[in-house]
Design an enzyme around this catalytic site. Structure first.
Site, PDB file in Angstrom:
ATOM      1  N   HIS A 122      -5.094 -16.975   2.242  1.00 31.02           N
ATOM      2  CA  HIS A 122      -4.860 -15.589   1.819  1.00 31.02           C
ATOM      3  C   HIS A 122      -3.364 -15.256   1.800  1.00 31.02           C
ATOM      4  O   HIS A 122      -2.854 -14.630   0.865  1.00 31.02           O
ATOM      5  CB  HIS A 122      -5.602 -14.670   2.797  1.00 31.02           C
ATOM      6  N   TYR A 154     -11.632  -8.827   5.214  1.00 35.50           N
ATOM      7  CA  TYR A 154     -12.085  -7.555   4.645  1.00 35.50           C
ATOM      8  C   TYR A 154     -13.133  -6.940   5.575  1.00 35.50           C
ATOM      9  O   TYR A 154     -14.225  -7.507   5.753  1.00 35.50           O
ATOM     10  CB  TYR A 154     -12.679  -7.736   3.249  1.00 35.50           C
TER      11      TYR A 154
HETATM   12  N1  NAP Z   1      -5.558 -11.855  -2.495  1.00 37.75           N
HETATM   13  C1  NAP Z   1      -5.182 -10.658  -2.116  1.00 37.75           C
HETATM   14  O1  NAP Z   1      -4.218 -10.474  -1.368  1.00 37.75           O
HETATM   15  C2  NAP Z   1      -5.973  -9.461  -2.621  1.00 37.75           C
HETATM   16  C3  NAP Z   1      -5.463  -8.157  -2.475  1.00 37.75           C
HETATM   17  C4  NAP Z   1      -6.213  -7.091  -2.979  1.00 37.75           C
HETATM   18  C5  NAP Z   1      -7.431  -7.330  -3.605  1.00 37.75           C
HETATM   19  N2  NAP Z   1      -7.918  -8.603  -3.711  1.00 37.75           N
HETATM   20  C6  NAP Z   1      -9.210  -8.895  -4.367  1.00 37.75           C
HETATM   21  O2  NAP Z   1      -9.175  -8.391  -5.691  1.00 37.75           O
HETATM   22  C7  NAP Z   1     -10.284  -7.533  -5.917  1.00 37.75           C
HETATM   23  C8  NAP Z   1      -9.926  -6.439  -6.915  1.00 37.75           C
HETATM   24  O3  NAP Z   1      -8.804  -5.715  -6.504  1.00 37.75           O
HETATM   25  P1  NAP Z   1      -8.865  -4.214  -5.966  1.00 37.75           P
HETATM   26  O4  NAP Z   1     -10.257  -3.880  -5.597  1.00 37.75           O
HETATM   27  O5  NAP Z   1      -7.791  -4.094  -4.970  1.00 37.75           O
HETATM   28  O6  NAP Z   1      -8.360  -3.333  -7.183  1.00 37.75           O
HETATM   29  P2  NAP Z   1      -8.838  -3.029  -8.659  1.00 37.75           P
HETATM   30  O7  NAP Z   1      -9.898  -3.952  -9.067  1.00 37.75           O
HETATM   31  O8  NAP Z   1      -7.602  -2.954  -9.432  1.00 37.75           O
HETATM   32  O9  NAP Z   1      -9.401  -1.532  -8.500  1.00 37.75           O
HETATM   33  C9  NAP Z   1     -10.453  -1.205  -7.648  1.00 37.75           C
HETATM   34  C10 NAP Z   1     -10.564   0.295  -7.572  1.00 37.75           C
HETATM   35  O10 NAP Z   1     -10.804   0.812  -8.863  1.00 37.75           O
HETATM   36  C11 NAP Z   1     -12.007   1.566  -8.896  1.00 37.75           C
HETATM   37  N3  NAP Z   1     -12.675   1.227 -10.157  1.00 37.75           N
HETATM   38  C12 NAP Z   1     -13.171   0.026 -10.556  1.00 37.75           C
HETATM   39  N4  NAP Z   1     -13.651   0.097 -11.804  1.00 37.75           N
HETATM   40  C13 NAP Z   1     -13.470   1.356 -12.206  1.00 37.75           C
HETATM   41  C14 NAP Z   1     -13.772   2.046 -13.403  1.00 37.75           C
HETATM   42  N5  NAP Z   1     -14.340   1.429 -14.438  1.00 37.75           N
HETATM   43  N6  NAP Z   1     -13.451   3.368 -13.487  1.00 37.75           N
HETATM   44  C15 NAP Z   1     -12.853   4.008 -12.457  1.00 37.75           C
HETATM   45  N7  NAP Z   1     -12.535   3.400 -11.295  1.00 37.75           N
HETATM   46  C16 NAP Z   1     -12.850   2.092 -11.170  1.00 37.75           C
HETATM   47  C17 NAP Z   1     -12.793   1.133  -7.685  1.00 37.75           C
HETATM   48  O11 NAP Z   1     -13.573   2.223  -7.268  1.00 37.75           O
HETATM   49  P3  NAP Z   1     -14.841   2.084  -6.281  1.00 37.75           P
HETATM   50  O12 NAP Z   1     -14.318   1.374  -5.054  1.00 37.75           O
HETATM   51  O13 NAP Z   1     -15.214   3.497  -6.019  1.00 37.75           O
HETATM   52  O14 NAP Z   1     -15.875   1.314  -6.968  1.00 37.75           O
HETATM   53  C18 NAP Z   1     -11.684   0.797  -6.696  1.00 37.75           C
HETATM   54  O15 NAP Z   1     -11.233   1.967  -6.061  1.00 37.75           O
HETATM   55  C19 NAP Z   1     -10.620  -7.002  -4.518  1.00 37.75           C
HETATM   56  O16 NAP Z   1     -11.942  -6.498  -4.456  1.00 37.75           O
HETATM   57  C20 NAP Z   1     -10.395  -8.235  -3.678  1.00 37.75           C
HETATM   58  O17 NAP Z   1     -11.539  -9.074  -3.719  1.00 37.75           O
HETATM   59  C21 NAP Z   1      -7.192  -9.658  -3.238  1.00 37.75           C
END
Ligand code: NAP
Length: 329
Positions: free
Chosen positions: A125, A56
């Site tokens: 990953h 990341y």
């Molecule tokens: N293992 C893998 O391959 C993999 C892949 C993807 C992600 N991940 C992990 O999973 C974590 C979570 O997934 P993600 O970040 O992709 O997606 P997510 O949690 O589904 O969504 C994150 C997005 O939603 C927004 N958000 C969060 N809470 C909100 C709310 N209450 N109201 C409005 N918007 C909101 C955030 O905005 P802001 O950014 O503006 O706060 C961000 O743009 C990542 O941070 C990462 O650590 C792992």
């Protein structure tokens, strides 16, 4: 914040974690100062399960998380990942590697960037199709023996690989996408995790923000935002997926919560072994998301949600074609 144990590993974490990826990568609007405040607030609210990965921001996200947990290391359950290779100096992603010597050097680099002497949960990953999983997990288990890592995890691995990995060393958690618009894991992966006693960590539990209802137009996504390349955010798919979000929103209104809270509460209701890690860089979203733990869904609520968001409802694949090839290996 309620605590949960990841499968039969014994690793106790907060029922909701904090995904830190978007603080440095994939989604636009980087703001390190607000991210730091969000990390501190998370710990104050009992959200102690922090999720990062070496790739990341090509190392930047681990550095950021590492900087802001100094002095509070003992409060945190720190999860990071290796396997997507990158050039830290030029900030470029390269490919995947599960070679034993790479596992060792990646772990050393993560420990250095995070400024810690051990990682609580170390995930592969992405599976390297060119290296037998026994070799990769063998190297990961050496790290456990040496005290550099406490527990092992995998991400987006396929069922046969999970079984083979587990035969080498217990796997505490599988981190794979799971949400109201990504329910494929319910067929085979989640039952397998339950059979083996592996905890399940749904990533992108808010559908990369789409399920919150805050993303209304493709054009609002910044030029450098990864979601512009995601089929679900493009063209006709975007429009169809908005209809799904509208249905989720109307149930949320009746439950007196937000769409984000409903999406997280639904995941929490899928089992005690489920620990979602919603991502945000903002304190306001974090506080809203933490509120999901107070939303209780009855059988009839769950039935209504099932009707509104049945399996396979999302229009479009969850990744661009090339990245899809790296899933479920
Ligand atoms: N293992 C893998 O391959 C993999 C892949 C993807 C992600 N991940 C992990 O999973 C974590 C979570 O997934 P993600 O970040 O992709 O997606 P997510 O949690 O589904 O969504 C994150 C997005 O939603 C927004 N958000 C969060 N809470 C909100 C709310 N209450 N109201 C409005 N918007 C909101 C955030 O905005 P802001 O950014 O503006 O706060 C961000 O743009 C990542 O941070 C990462 O650590 C792992």
């Amino acid at each position: 914040m309620e605590k949960r144990t990841l499968g039969k590993s014994g690793l106790v974490v907060s029922a909701l974690g904090l995904g830190c990826m978007g603080m440095s990568d994939f989604y636009s609007g980087r703001d390190d100062e607000e991210s730091a405040k969000t990390l501190h607030l998370a710990l104050d609210l009992g959200v102690v399960f922090l999720d990062t990965a070496d790739m990341y921001g090509c190392g930047k996200n681990e550095e950021l998380v590492g900087r802001f947990i100094q002095g509070r290391r003992d409060e945190v359950v720190l999860a990071t990942k290796f396997g997507n290779t990158f050039d830290e100096k030029i900030g470029k992603r390269l490919g995947v590697s599960g070679r034993p010597e790479y596992v060792r050097s990646a772990c050393e680099a993560s420990l250095r960037r995070l400024g810690v002497d051990h990682i609580d949960l170390y995930y592969q990953h992405r599976v390297d199709p060119n290296v037998p999983i026994e070799e990769t997990v063998g190297a990961m288990s050496d790290l456990v023996r040496e005290g550099k890592v406490r527990y092992l995890g995998m991400s987006e691995a396929g069922p046969a690989t999970i079984r083979r990995a587990y035969a080498v060393h217990p796997i505490a958690a599988l981190q794979t996408e799971y949400s109201l618009w990504s329910r494929d894991v319910e067929d085979e992966i989640l039952p397998l995790c339950r059979e083996l006693g592996i905890g399940f960590v749904p990533y992108s539990p808010l559908g990369r923000g789409f399920l919150t209802g805050q993303i209304k137009r493709f054009e609002d996504l910044a030029e450098d935002d990864f979601r512009r390349h995601s089929p679900r955010f493009q063209g006709d798919n975007f429009r169809k997926n908005l209809e799904l979000v509208d249905r989720i929103k109307s149930i949320a209104v009746e439950k007196d919560c937000t769409a984000s809270q409903l999406a997280l509460a639904w995941l929490l209701a899928q089992g005690e072994d489920i620990v979602p890690i919603p991502g945000t860089k903002r304190r306001s979203y974090l506080e809203e998301n933490v509120g999901a733990s107070a939303v209780k869904l009855s059988k009839s609520d769950l039935d209504r949600i099932e009707e509104a968001a049945p399996k396979g409802v999302a229009a479009g694949q969850r990744y661009p074609e090339a990245s899809m090839k790296m899933l479920n290996l």
